[in-house]
Each structure stands twice: as structure tokens, then as C-alpha cells.
Design an enzyme around this catalytic site. Structure first.
Site, PDB file in Angstrom:
ATOM      1  N   GLU A   1       0.870  -1.181   0.000  1.00  0.00           N
ATOM      2  CA  GLU A   1       0.000   0.000   0.000  1.00  0.00           C
ATOM      3  C   GLU A   1       0.905   1.228   0.000  1.00  0.00           C
ATOM      4  O   GLU A   1       1.868   1.278   0.763  1.00  0.00           O
ATOM      5  CB  GLU A   1      -0.888  -0.050   1.265  1.00  0.00           C
TER       6      GLU A   1
ATOM      7  N   ASP B   1       5.197   1.069  -3.937  1.00  0.00           N
ATOM      8  CA  ASP B   1       4.452   0.846  -5.170  1.00  0.00           C
ATOM      9  C   ASP B   1       4.432  -0.663  -5.484  1.00  0.00           C
ATOM     10  O   ASP B   1       5.467  -1.336  -5.389  1.00  0.00           O
ATOM     11  CB  ASP B   1       5.140   1.619  -6.304  1.00  0.00           C
TER      12      ASP B   1
ATOM     13  N   ASP C   1      -7.394   1.915  -7.869  1.00  0.00           N
ATOM     14  CA  ASP C   1      -7.808   3.245  -8.346  1.00  0.00           C
ATOM     15  C   ASP C   1      -8.221   3.132  -9.813  1.00  0.00           C
ATOM     16  O   ASP C   1      -7.455   2.627 -10.634  1.00  0.00           O
ATOM     17  CB  ASP C   1      -6.648   4.242  -8.193  1.00  0.00           C
TER      18      ASP C   1
ATOM     19  N   LYS D   1     -10.309   9.354 -15.919  1.00  0.00           N
ATOM     20  CA  LYS D   1     -10.048  10.254 -17.060  1.00  0.00           C
ATOM     21  C   LYS D   1      -9.203   9.539 -18.105  1.00  0.00           C
ATOM     22  O   LYS D   1      -8.229   8.866 -17.752  1.00  0.00           O
ATOM     23  CB  LYS D   1      -9.302  11.508 -16.588  1.00  0.00           C
TER      24      LYS D   1
ATOM     25  N   ASP E   1     -15.753  -1.740  -8.960  1.00  0.00           N
ATOM     26  CA  ASP E   1     -17.138  -1.292  -9.153  1.00  0.00           C
ATOM     27  C   ASP E   1     -17.241  -0.488 -10.448  1.00  0.00           C
ATOM     28  O   ASP E   1     -18.339  -0.172 -10.892  1.00  0.00           O
ATOM     29  CB  ASP E   1     -17.543  -0.357  -8.000  1.00  0.00           C
TER      30      ASP E   1
ATOM     31  N   THR F   1     -14.048  -5.847   1.247  1.00  0.00           N
ATOM     32  CA  THR F   1     -13.079  -4.787   1.550  1.00  0.00           C
ATOM     33  C   THR F   1     -13.818  -3.525   2.020  1.00  0.00           C
ATOM     34  O   THR F   1     -15.036  -3.385   1.835  1.00  0.00           O
ATOM     35  CB  THR F   1     -12.227  -4.424   0.309  1.00  0.00           C
TER      36      THR F   1
ATOM     37  N   PHE G   1     -13.643  -0.578   0.731  1.00  0.00           N
ATOM     38  CA  PHE G   1     -14.242   0.123  -0.405  1.00  0.00           C
ATOM     39  C   PHE G   1     -15.474  -0.610  -0.925  1.00  0.00           C
ATOM     40  O   PHE G   1     -16.438   0.024  -1.347  1.00  0.00           O
ATOM     41  CB  PHE G   1     -13.202   0.328  -1.514  1.00  0.00           C
ATOM     42  N   GLU G   2     -15.432  -1.927  -0.870  1.00  0.00           N
ATOM     43  CA  GLU G   2     -16.592  -2.690  -1.343  1.00  0.00           C
ATOM     44  C   GLU G   2     -17.829  -2.324  -0.523  1.00  0.00           C
ATOM     45  O   GLU G   2     -18.920  -2.119  -1.068  1.00  0.00           O
ATOM     46  CB  GLU G   2     -16.300  -4.189  -1.227  1.00  0.00           C
TER      47      GLU G   2
END
Ligand SMILES: C[S@@+](CC[C@H](N)C(=O)[O-])C[C@H]1O[C@@H](n2cnc3c(N)ncnc32)[C@H](O)[C@@H]1O
Length: 206
Positions: free
Chosen positions: A65, A92, A115, A119, A151, A183, A185-186
């Protein structure tokens, strides 16, 4: 869909630094055992990593992370619950895979809600690209798997094509998390009615 980047004028005038020569990590030494290695790429706030590590005490888990505050919080939580089979690194993902992980050594790589870089001009920053999958394939053990979830519908479509069209990796059953393995974010996305697109691929056994 293959992503091509136009060479920038002058790009050939810039010299690349040689890759640093680092000895790969010795996980038998780090964890004190020879258990299989699983990696959570972009481990975030660690809900999945810690639930999985608790459920499988005979598997070694590495969370990669790049946000320091997230790494520290997860490390604190892991220490509090005496989670002996978790290690974390603030770095990274590609750098760690490239430089510190032995070839043929990862049993499973989880990439959950990376992520999405929505764009168009940022699409090249997305993790799932053929060159990254080539690197992952080199590091997976024979039969090793990559589980991906997002998602984001556009990223999902591009990632699916890229994973399915890889020269060596082949599609396999997607990873379905148990409720405690979802997770952070999930859970946030689900609360907004956005559900996961899940794809998985596997390295052949020989
Ligand atoms: C959208 S969050 C998802 C976190 C977690 N997987 C989840 O589902 O809750 C993406 C995470 O990946 C991390 N990240 C993104 N690119 C990374 C990279 N190249 N190397 C390491 N971490 C990265 C970000 O800092 C962020 O914490």
C-alpha cells in the site's frame, strides 16, 4: 482493447537508470515458516487482509500500500489482534513485484478496487495492463491466481479484456468474498448501490 502510447518527442534522449539490484525478500526468514505467500495489492484500510489472515493462519499475507497512514493503521490493528501472519510494506506494487519478490513464489495476488483513473489521459496509470500482468505472471507460482474486483464499469471491461487475452494466464472462477472479507471500499460502494465486477486468472501448472 490494447492501449498504445505515442512516443513523446525527445523521449529517446532521456537515459533510464539501471534497475537497482536488490536481493529478493526471503519470506521463510521474514515469517519464520514456509507457508504459501498471498499478496493484497493496494491493501487500503486492511479489512480484507486482516479477515483473510485470521481465517487462514497457515498462509503468509503481504499487504502492499502506498499510503503511509493506511499502512500504520493496519499494522496497529494486526498487532492488537496478534495477527502473526501479516506483513505490510509502504511502496508501489510494481516496484515490489519487480525488485523484491522471487519468480514463481506468489500463490495468490488480490487486486480489489484499484484506483480506476477514470479520465482518459490517466488510463495509462491503471494497474491492469499487459506489461503488469506479464510481471505478475512471472511472480506467480504454477497454478497461482490473480483475483480482481472493481465497481467501475469502464475499467472492468478493459481489465476483463486484458486479463482474458493474456498470452499465458487463463480465466478461472472469480473470488467471492465472505461477508467479513468484503473490503472497506466494497462496503462503501455497495452502500451506494454499486456492485463488484470480478475476474480471475490463473497461471498454468506447467
Ligand atoms: C480504492 S483503494 C482500495 C483499497 C482496498 N483494496 C479496498 O478495496 O478497500 C486503492 C488503494 O490502492 C492504493 N494504491 C493505488 N495504487 C497503488 C500502487 N501502485 N502501489 C501501492 N498501492 C497503491 C491506494 O493508496 C489505495 O489505498
Amino acid at each position: 482493447m490494447t492501449q498504445t502510447t505515442k512516443p513523446q518527442p525527445g523521449a529517446d534522449l532521456i537515459l533510464s537508470l539501471p534497475a537497482p539490484v536488490l536481493p529478493p525478500w526471503n519470506f521463510a526468514h521474514i515469517f519464520g515458516n514456509h507457508h504459501p505467500l498471498e499478496i493484497d495489492a493496494g491493501s487500503g484500510k486492511g479489512r480484507f487482509l486482516l479477515a483473510r489472515a485470521k481465517k487462514y493462519p497457515n498462509t503468509n499475507f503481504l499487504g502492499i500500500e502506498r499510503q503511509n497512514n493506511r499502512i500504520k493503521k493496519v499494522a496497529r490493528k494486526a498487532a492488537r489482534v496478534h495477527c502473526h501472519n501479516v506483513r505490510l510494506v509502504k511502496a508501489d506494487i510494481s516496484f515490489i513485484l519487480q525488485n523484491l519478490i522471487r519468480d514463481n513464489s506468489i500463490r495468490t495476488l488480490y487486486i480489489f478496487y484499484p484506483d480506476p483513473w477514470p479520465k482518459r489521459r490517466h488510463h495509462k496509470r491503471r494497474l491492469i495492463q499487459t506489461a503488469f500482468l506479464d510481471l505478475v505472471c512471472q511472480k506467480l507460482q504454477p497454478g497461482g491466481k490473480v483475483h480482481f474486483a472493481t465497481d467501475h464499469t469502464d475499467y472492468a471491461a478493459v481489465a476483463k479484456t486484458c486479463m482474458e487475452n493474456h498470452d499465458t494466464l487463463t480465466p478461472c472462477d472469480p473470488f467471492m468474498p465472505s461477508p467479513e472479507e468484503k473490503t472497506d471500499f466494497e462496503l462503501i460502494f455497495e452502500a451506494h448501490g454499486l456492485y463488484a465486477n470480478r475476474f480471475s486468472v490463473q497461471k498454468p501448472f506447467d
